[in-house]
Each structure stands twice: as structure tokens, then as C-alpha cells.
Design a protein around this motif. Structure first.
Motif, PDB file in Angstrom:
ATOM      1  N   LEU A  53       0.819  -1.221   0.000  1.00  7.44           N
ATOM      2  CA  LEU A  53       0.000   0.000   0.000  1.00  7.44           C
ATOM      3  C   LEU A  53       0.847   1.262   0.000  1.00  7.44           C
ATOM      4  N   PHE A  54       1.863   1.329   0.845  1.00  8.07           N
ATOM      5  CA  PHE A  54       2.561   2.595   1.001  1.00  8.07           C
ATOM      6  C   PHE A  54       3.566   2.866  -0.101  1.00  8.07           C
ATOM      7  N   LEU A  55       3.965   1.860  -0.849  1.00  5.60           N
ATOM      8  CA  LEU A  55       4.750   2.128  -2.055  1.00  5.60           C
ATOM      9  C   LEU A  55       3.870   2.851  -3.065  1.00  5.60           C
ATOM     10  N   TYR A  56       2.635   2.380  -3.232  1.00  4.15           N
ATOM     11  CA  TYR A  56       1.692   3.048  -4.123  1.00  4.15           C
ATOM     12  C   TYR A  56       1.428   4.474  -3.641  1.00  4.15           C
ATOM     13  N   CYS A  57       1.218   4.634  -2.337  1.00  9.81           N
ATOM     14  CA  CYS A  57       0.928   5.966  -1.791  1.00  9.81           C
ATOM     15  C   CYS A  57       2.109   6.909  -1.974  1.00  9.81           C
ATOM     16  N   PHE A  58       3.305   6.434  -1.650  1.00  7.27           N
ATOM     17  CA  PHE A  58       4.499   7.270  -1.749  1.00  7.27           C
ATOM     18  C   PHE A  58       4.689   7.765  -3.176  1.00  7.27           C
ATOM     19  N   LEU A  59       4.638   6.862  -4.125  1.00  5.32           N
ATOM     20  CA  LEU A  59       4.861   7.245  -5.515  1.00  5.32           C
ATOM     21  C   LEU A  59       3.714   8.112  -6.035  1.00  5.32           C
ATOM     22  N   GLY A  60       2.487   7.780  -5.661  1.00  6.80           N
ATOM     23  CA  GLY A  60       1.337   8.561  -6.129  1.00  6.80           C
ATOM     24  C   GLY A  60       1.379   9.993  -5.631  1.00  6.80           C
ATOM     25  N   ILE A  61       1.683  10.166  -4.341  1.00  4.17           N
ATOM     26  CA  ILE A  61       1.732  11.512  -3.768  1.00  4.17           C
ATOM     27  C   ILE A  61       2.885  12.309  -4.365  1.00  4.17           C
ATOM     28  N   LEU A  62       4.074  11.699  -4.425  1.00  4.87           N
ATOM     29  CA  LEU A  62       5.254  12.417  -4.917  1.00  4.87           C
ATOM     30  C   LEU A  62       5.105  12.801  -6.386  1.00  4.87           C
ATOM     31  N   GLY A 112      -2.249  18.322  -6.558  1.00  6.38           N
ATOM     32  CA  GLY A 112      -1.718  17.275  -7.414  1.00  6.38           C
ATOM     33  C   GLY A 112      -1.397  16.020  -6.640  1.00  6.38           C
ATOM     34  N   GLY A 113      -0.865  16.192  -5.413  1.00  4.90           N
ATOM     35  CA  GLY A 113      -0.572  15.038  -4.572  1.00  4.90           C
ATOM     36  C   GLY A 113      -1.831  14.262  -4.221  1.00  4.90           C
ATOM     37  N   THR A 114      -2.928  14.967  -3.961  1.00  9.92           N
ATOM     38  CA  THR A 114      -4.197  14.304  -3.650  1.00  9.92           C
ATOM     39  C   THR A 114      -4.700  13.512  -4.842  1.00  9.92           C
ATOM     40  N   MET A 118      -5.104   9.382  -5.224  1.00 11.14           N
ATOM     41  CA  MET A 118      -6.347   8.716  -5.600  1.00 11.14           C
ATOM     42  C   MET A 118      -6.120   7.740  -6.752  1.00 11.14           C
ATOM     43  N   ILE A 119      -5.317   8.155  -7.722  1.00 13.28           N
ATOM     44  CA  ILE A 119      -5.011   7.263  -8.847  1.00 13.28           C
ATOM     45  C   ILE A 119      -4.207   6.057  -8.371  1.00 13.28           C
ATOM     46  N   ALA A 120      -3.232   6.310  -7.482  1.00 14.53           N
ATOM     47  CA  ALA A 120      -2.406   5.222  -6.961  1.00 14.53           C
ATOM     48  C   ALA A 120      -3.249   4.214  -6.182  1.00 14.53           C
ATOM     49  N   LEU A 121      -4.213   4.695  -5.398  1.00 13.00           N
ATOM     50  CA  LEU A 121      -5.057   3.786  -4.627  1.00 13.00           C
ATOM     51  C   LEU A 121      -5.974   2.982  -5.530  1.00 13.00           C
ATOM     52  N   TRP A 122      -6.404   3.588  -6.631  1.00 12.96           N
ATOM     53  CA  TRP A 122      -7.212   2.844  -7.611  1.00 12.96           C
ATOM     54  C   TRP A 122      -6.395   1.694  -8.196  1.00 12.96           C
ATOM     55  N   LEU A 123      -5.118   1.942  -8.523  1.00 11.99           N
ATOM     56  CA  LEU A 123      -4.246   0.887  -9.035  1.00 11.99           C
ATOM     57  C   LEU A 123      -4.002  -0.184  -7.968  1.00 11.99           C
ATOM     58  N   LEU A 132     -12.404  -0.422  -2.860  1.00 12.57           N
ATOM     59  CA  LEU A 132     -11.818   0.906  -3.011  1.00 12.57           C
ATOM     60  C   LEU A 132     -12.275   1.827  -1.900  1.00 12.57           C
ATOM     61  N   TRP A 133     -13.553   1.760  -1.520  1.00 17.72           N
ATOM     62  CA  TRP A 133     -14.063   2.650  -0.482  1.00 17.72           C
ATOM     63  C   TRP A 133     -13.434   2.357   0.873  1.00 17.72           C
ATOM     64  N   THR A 134     -13.168   1.079   1.151  1.00 17.59           N
ATOM     65  CA  THR A 134     -12.521   0.722   2.413  1.00 17.59           C
ATOM     66  C   THR A 134     -11.113   1.302   2.475  1.00 17.59           C
ATOM     67  N   VAL A 135     -10.369   1.156   1.381  1.00 16.33           N
ATOM     68  CA  VAL A 135      -9.006   1.679   1.330  1.00 16.33           C
ATOM     69  C   VAL A 135      -9.008   3.200   1.439  1.00 16.33           C
ATOM     70  N   LEU A 136      -9.890   3.867   0.706  1.00 14.24           N
ATOM     71  CA  LEU A 136      -9.963   5.325   0.752  1.00 14.24           C
ATOM     72  C   LEU A 136     -10.319   5.823   2.153  1.00 14.24           C
ATOM     73  N   ASP A 137     -11.251   5.153   2.800  1.00 18.27           N
ATOM     74  CA  ASP A 137     -11.646   5.579   4.148  1.00 18.27           C
ATOM     75  C   ASP A 137     -10.497   5.396   5.138  1.00 18.27           C
ATOM     76  N   ASN A 138      -9.789   4.279   5.051  1.00 23.20           N
ATOM     77  CA  ASN A 138      -8.667   4.048   5.960  1.00 23.20           C
ATOM     78  C   ASN A 138      -7.570   5.089   5.770  1.00 23.20           C
ATOM     79  N   ILE A 139      -7.238   5.392   4.532  1.00 19.56           N
ATOM     80  CA  ILE A 139      -6.224   6.409   4.256  1.00 19.56           C
ATOM     81  C   ILE A 139      -6.701   7.767   4.766  1.00 19.56           C
ATOM     82  N   ALA A 140      -7.984   8.062   4.571  1.00 18.33           N
ATOM     83  CA  ALA A 140      -8.528   9.353   4.992  1.00 18.33           C
ATOM     84  C   ALA A 140      -8.430   9.544   6.497  1.00 18.33           C
ATOM     85  N   ILE A 141      -8.663   8.477   7.257  1.00 18.18           N
ATOM     86  CA  ILE A 141      -8.615   8.580   8.718  1.00 18.18           C
ATOM     87  C   ILE A 141      -7.226   8.993   9.191  1.00 18.18           C
TER      88      ILE A 141
END
Length: 270
Positions: A53-62, A112-114, A118-123, A132-141
Motif C-alpha cells: 500500500l505505502f509504495l503506491y501511496c508514496f509514488l502517487g503523492i510524490l 496534485g498530490g491528492t 487517488m489514482i495510486a489507490l485505484w491501481l 476501493l471505499w474501504t481503502v480510501l476511508d482508511n487512508i482518509a482517517i
């Protein structure tokens, strides 16, 4: 103005070889990592589904934050030459004599990071088959914790400064000028810290809403509504914004606010 009343701000650029912005970014990211991991454990989601998860998040945000800055704020520089396009992706700046120097990624945009996240979490959910909604909610918290530290990093760098003001808590950013200004970065950091505590308390009271998209929607609505209004205390980042009825940060916040409200009030299915 009685400048003795204000806070003079000129911290060191970092600790040894480590810059404050990078350290704050790392602390925020690590904190979010452990918080989301705990949420996955609470929801009995398999450990092997959490690890990527956090590899996707790191690359998506950056990547998203970098491209967002280049496209939204400095398109006339980055999109008009081959060198500019290369500089979008590599942390370098080409010099007039034909050489280059390492400068790091000096421009990152939260909008842009947001979008990149979102695109990274979809992948990510395509790979893991999680909701997808579970992952988005967890990240949002956990988002408020990371956003808080990113803005503290901006404060340490004396960047994204506020407008000149006479409020008694004004900061004099000595690296910029000797004028008392709104500490907009601190305003945002405090707001995002409050967001985190609100979200963490809500998820304890309403765990059944995780997976509906409500937390994701609340997070977007809170952050970008606050971001819209806090822009009135900030200096514009690029000269072209002076000709706009709203600055670029406000314009880009509007669709995220709308998306957040849709997610909160759509017909939800757990």
C-alpha cells in the motif's frame, strides 16, 4: 508596526545532512503508515495486502504533487521546452553554461498530490481486489497526521508564506523579508492535526461507516474547504494568479470539495 511583538523565524535548514522538510515528510509518512496498519489489523485485513500500500501511496503523492506544481503553477516554464519537461521528473536544474545541478524537488502541490494518491489507490485496489471505499476511508482517517507534518516542514523552510499582517502572532520570515506575515503553514498544520483527532474519534464511534466512502468524503471536504479560505491569508505563489478572481489553490479546491460532499451524501452501501 512594533516589530518586537512578532515572532522572528529563521530556523536552521535541517539537522546535519537532513533537511527539515524531508524529515517532516518522513515523520508524517511513517505515522500514517502505522496508523493505517493498525486500521487494517482492526478490520482483519491480511498483512500481505497491506505491505504494497505505502509504495503506491508514496509514488502517487510524490509524482502527483510534482506534476501538479509544474502543470498548474509553472506550465510556461516546464511545458515549453525539452529541458523543462526533463526537470519535471528529475530533481535537477539545467544551467546556462550547459551544465546542471541537483536542487531537489522544489515545487510540490497538495492538489496534485491528492489526485496522484487517488489514482495510486485505484491501481492498488485493482491489484489487491480490496474494496476501493474501504481503502480510501482508511487512508482518509490517517491523512490529517501526515498533512500536519508536511505543513510543519513548509514552516521550517519558510515557504508558502502568508500576507503581511499586524496580528500579534505574526511571523517575520527572515529568509524572505523582515515583514510580519500570517504563518499560513502553521494555520494549516493545526487544522490538519484537529482533523486527525476528529477522524480517529469518529472511526471509533462509527466503525460501520468504514467502507462507505463517508470518511474519505469528510476528509476531502474538511481539508479543501479550509484550504479555500486559508488562501485569503497567503501570498500568491505565481504572478499570473494576481489576475484571477480566485487564486489557483482556491480554484483547484472547489472540485475536491464537491467530490467530498458527493462521497459523504451519496447512497451508501457497506
Amino acid at each position: 508596526m512594533n516589530y518586537e511583538l512578532y515572532i522572528s523565524w529563521n530556523p536552521s535548514i535541517g539537522i546535519g545532512p537532513f533537511r527539515w522538510y524531508g524529515l517532516c515528510w518522513l515523520i508524517g509518512f511513517a505515522l500514517a503508515y502505522f496508523l493505517v496498519r493498525r486500521l487494517y489489523q482492526e478490520q482483519k485485513i491480511k498483512e500481505e495486502l497491506f505491505e504494497p500500500l505505502f509504495l503506491y501511496c508514496f509514488l502517487g503523492i510524490l509524482i502527483g504533487a510534482r506534476l501538479g506544481h509544474c502543470i498548474f503553477y509553472e506550465a510556461d516554464y516546464f511545458l515549453t521546452s525539452g529541458k523543462g519537461i526533463i526537470e519535471m521528473f528529475l530533481p535537477i536544474r539545467f544551467l546556462a553554461d550547459g551544465g546542471w545541478k541537483f536542487i531537489g524537488y522544489e515545487g510540490l502541490a497538495s492538489h496534485g498530490g491528492t489526485l496522484g494518491l487517488m489514482i495510486a489507490l485505484w491501481l492498488y485496489v485493482r491489484k489487491t481486489k480490496l474494496s476501493l471505499w474501504t481503502v480510501l476511508d482508511n487512508i482518509a482517517i490517517a491523512t490529517g497526521s501526515m498533512a500536519c507534518f508536511i505543513r510543519l516542514g513548509n514552516l521550517m523552510n519558510s515557504e508558502i508564506i502568508g500576507k503581511v499582517t499586524e496580528v500579534p502572532w505574526a511571523f517575520i520570515f527572515e529568509r524572505v523579508d523582515m515583514m510580519p506575515r500570517h504563518p499560513g503553514q502553521l494555520y494549516e498544520a493545526i487544522a490538519y492535526a484537529i482533523l486527525f483527532f476528529i477522524m480517529w474519534a469518529l472511526h471509533k464511534r462509527m466503525p460501520e461507516k468504514i467502507g462507505t466512502g463517508w470518511y474519505f468524503g469528510f476528509c476531502l471536504t474538511y481539508i479543501f474547504t479550509f484550504r479555500f479560505f486559508i488562501e485569503y491569508t497567503k501570498e500568491i505563489q505565481e504572478a499570473f494568479e494576481a489576475t484571477l478572481p480566485l487564486d489557483m489553490g482556491q480554484i483547484l479546491s472547489i472540485p475536491f470539495i464537491i467530490l467530498g460532499l458527493i462521497c459523504m451524501f451519496r447512497k451508501q452501501k457497506v
